[in-house]
Design an enzyme around this catalytic site. Structure first.
Site, mmCIF file in Angstrom:
data_model
loop_
_atom_site.group_PDB
_atom_site.id
_atom_site.type_symbol
_atom_site.label_atom_id
_atom_site.label_comp_id
_atom_site.label_asym_id
_atom_site.label_seq_id
_atom_site.Cartn_x
_atom_site.Cartn_y
_atom_site.Cartn_z
ATOM 1 C CE1 TYR A 166 -3.480 -2.677 0.734
ATOM 2 C CE2 TYR A 166 -4.628 -0.617 1.126
ATOM 3 C CZ TYR A 166 -4.660 -1.966 0.876
ATOM 4 O OH TYR A 166 -5.861 -2.597 0.760
ATOM 5 C CE LYS A 174 1.894 -17.835 -2.334
ATOM 6 N NZ LYS A 174 1.128 -19.106 -2.350
ATOM 7 C CG ASP A 220 -1.826 -20.374 -0.857
ATOM 8 O OD1 ASP A 220 -1.325 -20.347 0.286
ATOM 9 O OD2 ASP A 220 -1.313 -21.001 -1.801
ATOM 10 C CG ASP A 262 -8.057 -4.767 1.675
ATOM 11 O OD1 ASP A 262 -9.001 -4.277 2.327
ATOM 12 O OD2 ASP A 262 -8.009 -4.771 0.430
ATOM 13 C CG ASP A 285 -13.653 -7.036 2.137
ATOM 14 O OD1 ASP A 285 -13.530 -6.281 3.123
ATOM 15 O OD2 ASP A 285 -14.125 -6.667 1.048
#
Ligand code: IPM
Ligand code: MG
Length: 359
Positions: free
Chosen positions: A141, A190, A223, A247, A251
């Site tokens: 970001y 990751k 994942d 983020d 959601d």
């Protein structure tokens, strides 16, 4: 006590839901004889319209001197032109960065009477109680970005970057929270692909083994986490992760309690004011109709009392009142599932009545 609270209603349904939270703040002040001084500021699209800037200096300065900030939501189709000079979201990212609000707390706890509102099966979501701690002022970001041309091709570049101290401080916030809950912390990365994740994993492991060795600590790839969240969400307590993964995962997790309209969040720094907001957006499609659910914003207010104003009793009172209102079957349209629904301000009024009944 005395406290300065800044309200930033923003765009879309923001003003409607913040108005209900404002009534709740007023009522708590009255009941406990606190002197809350409220001021209003502009952020997002409405600030672009008025000042050409999604976070005008005047707003930022008012926020800097506040004890806490309550924000509605920013954004809407009016400001979506990809060629526009600036965007409402820029204001949100800037206030997070300027106030160094690096730890974003997003609790996910389905309410017992709303289990059926979730698209997932009851036996998967019953008993879920997760606290996401999302890093909020770093990562992709806030890395450098570039759009250039190379041999006739457009090339876009975003840099994902984390420094040791940025990882350490957010992991500490998460570890402290885990110590006060079920002593279990999951770090999501990751690391099988990204260098930045390998550093994240190493640093977070070091912080936990040095300072919080009593914790049950686990690492999960992002994942796999996306899958575990909807197959066995009960297995997680506190989850810490970087800005982008946080983020996306929050959601996804918001589906567990059935409605985005119920989920609050807190963005905290080392010191200075915290920023409190619902995790949902500005919902321009229903703005101005008086049907938005104000409960996420009211619950964000409870988080504000808890974390910034250090008034845990007041926070608990608000949470209990919301629970009682839901138990009694009062529903705004988003959670009514076709049954009778009440308006934004009626819902706010129900919470005020419940606060008074309990207090
Ligand atoms: C959030 C939102 C923001 C983000 C947007 C509006 C910039 O999605 O708070 O999760 O990506 O952080
Ligand atoms: Mg988001």
């Amino acid at each position: 006590m005395q406290a300065n609270i800044v309200l930033l209603p923003g765009d879309g349904i923001g003003p409607e839901i913040v108005a209900e939270a404002e009534k709740v703040i007023g009522e708590i002040g009255r009941i406990f004889s606190h002197d809350f001084r409220l001021s209003h500021g502009e952020i997002g699209g409405c600030a672009i319209d008025k000042y050409g800037d999604p976070l005008p200096d005047s707003t930022l300065e008012t926020c800097r001197t506040a004890d806490a900030i309550l924000l509605g939501a920013v954004g809407g189709p009016k400001w979506d032109d990809p060629n526009a000079k600036t965007r409402p979201e820029v204001g949100l990212l800037k206030i997070r960065k300027e106030l160094e609000l690096f730890a974003n707390l997003r609790p996910i706890k389905p309410h017992r009477t709303l289990i059926e509102a979730s698209p997932l099966k009851r036996d998967i979501i019953e008993g879920v109680d997760i606290l996401f701690v999302r890093e909020l002022t770093g990562g992709v970001y806030f890395g450098d970005s570039e759009l250039r041309e190379e041999q006739g091709q457009e090339v876009a570049l975003n840099e994902m970057i984390y420094r040791t101290n940025e990882i350490e401080r957010v992991v500490r916030v998460a570890a402290k929270a885990a110590m006060q809950r079920s002593q279990s912390l999951t770090s999501v990365d990751k690391a099988n692909v990204l260098e930045v994740s390998r550093l994240w994993r190493r640093v977070s492991q070091d912080v936990v083994s040095r300072e919080y060795s009593d914790l049950n600590y686990d690492v999960v790839l992002v994942d796999a986490m996306a899958m575990h969240l909807i197959t066995r969400p009960r297995d997680f307590d506190v989850v810490v992760t970087g800005n982008l993964f946080g983020d996306i995962l929050t959601d996804e997790a918001s589906v567990l309690p059935g409605s985005l309209g119920l989920l609050p969040s807190a963005s905290l720094g080392e010191d200075g004011p915290g920023l409190y907001e619902p995790i949902h957006g500005s919902a321009p499609d229903i703005a101005g109709q008086g049907i938005a659910n104000p409960l996420a914003t009211i619950l964000a207010t409870a988080m504000m009392f808890q974390h910034s104003l250090e008034l845990p009793q007041e926070a608990e009172l608000i949470e209990k009142a919301v629970e009682q209102v839901l138990d009694a079957g009062h529903r705004t349209a988003d959670i009514a599932a076709g049954t009778e629904s009440i308006s934004t301000s009626q819902m706010g009024q129900k919470v005020i009545e419940a606060i008074n009944a309990i207090a």
